[in-house]
Design a protein around this motif. Structure first.
Motif, PDB file in Angstrom:
ATOM      1  N   TYR A  22       0.834  -1.197   0.000  1.00 53.36           N
ATOM      2  CA  TYR A  22       0.000   0.000   0.000  1.00 53.36           C
ATOM      3  C   TYR A  22       0.870   1.249   0.000  1.00 53.36           C
ATOM      4  N   ASP A  23       1.898   1.279   0.828  1.00 52.04           N
ATOM      5  CA  ASP A  23       2.787   2.435   0.896  1.00 52.04           C
ATOM      6  C   ASP A  23       3.488   2.669  -0.440  1.00 52.04           C
ATOM      7  N   ASP A  24       3.892   1.583  -1.113  1.00 53.05           N
ATOM      8  CA  ASP A  24       4.539   1.719  -2.416  1.00 53.05           C
ATOM      9  C   ASP A  24       3.606   2.370  -3.426  1.00 53.05           C
ATOM     10  N   VAL A  25       2.363   1.920  -3.464  1.00 49.39           N
ATOM     11  CA  VAL A  25       1.379   2.482  -4.398  1.00 49.39           C
ATOM     12  C   VAL A  25       1.069   3.929  -4.030  1.00 49.39           C
ATOM     13  N   ASN A  27       2.930   6.127  -2.740  1.00 49.20           N
ATOM     14  CA  ASN A  27       4.033   7.034  -3.046  1.00 49.20           C
ATOM     15  C   ASN A  27       4.325   7.167  -4.536  1.00 49.20           C
ATOM     16  N   GLN A  28       3.591   6.435  -5.370  1.00 51.16           N
ATOM     17  CA  GLN A  28       3.800   6.549  -6.812  1.00 51.16           C
ATOM     18  C   GLN A  28       3.176   7.837  -7.328  1.00 51.16           C
ATOM     19  N   ASP A  29       3.801   8.393  -8.371  1.00 48.37           N
ATOM     20  CA  ASP A  29       3.243   9.568  -9.013  1.00 48.37           C
ATOM     21  C   ASP A  29       2.015   9.184  -9.818  1.00 48.37           C
ATOM     22  N   VAL A  30       1.116  10.147  -9.974  1.00 45.43           N
ATOM     23  CA  VAL A  30      -0.048   9.934 -10.828  1.00 45.43           C
ATOM     24  C   VAL A  30       0.459   9.912 -12.268  1.00 45.43           C
ATOM     25  N   PRO A  31       0.078   8.905 -13.041  1.00 46.89           N
ATOM     26  CA  PRO A  31       0.543   8.844 -14.433  1.00 46.89           C
ATOM     27  C   PRO A  31       0.127  10.089 -15.214  1.00 46.89           C
TER      28      PRO A  31
END
Length: 58
Positions: A22-25, A27-31
């Protein structure tokens, strides 16, 4: 170890892995494509809003 201890340990490992995923997702940038689509939707929506709708949004 007892079955309860094994289940507890397994549950803790599952929770830790889910939190990590969950933390990985999170922290991802919005495409870029999503950002572009949102901008297009906002522009399309702004063109169709009445004065009354704009006042309610403010």
């Amino acid at each position: 170890m007892t079955a309860d201890n094994n289940n507890s340990r397994l549950q803790q490992e599952i929770e830790a892995n889910l939190k990590r995923a969950y933390d990985d997702v999170l922290n991802q940038d919005v495409p870029d494509r999503f950002t572009q689509l949102l901008a297009q939707l906002q522009q399309a929506g702004a063109g169709t809003m009445s004065d009354k709708d704009r006042q309610n949004d403010a």
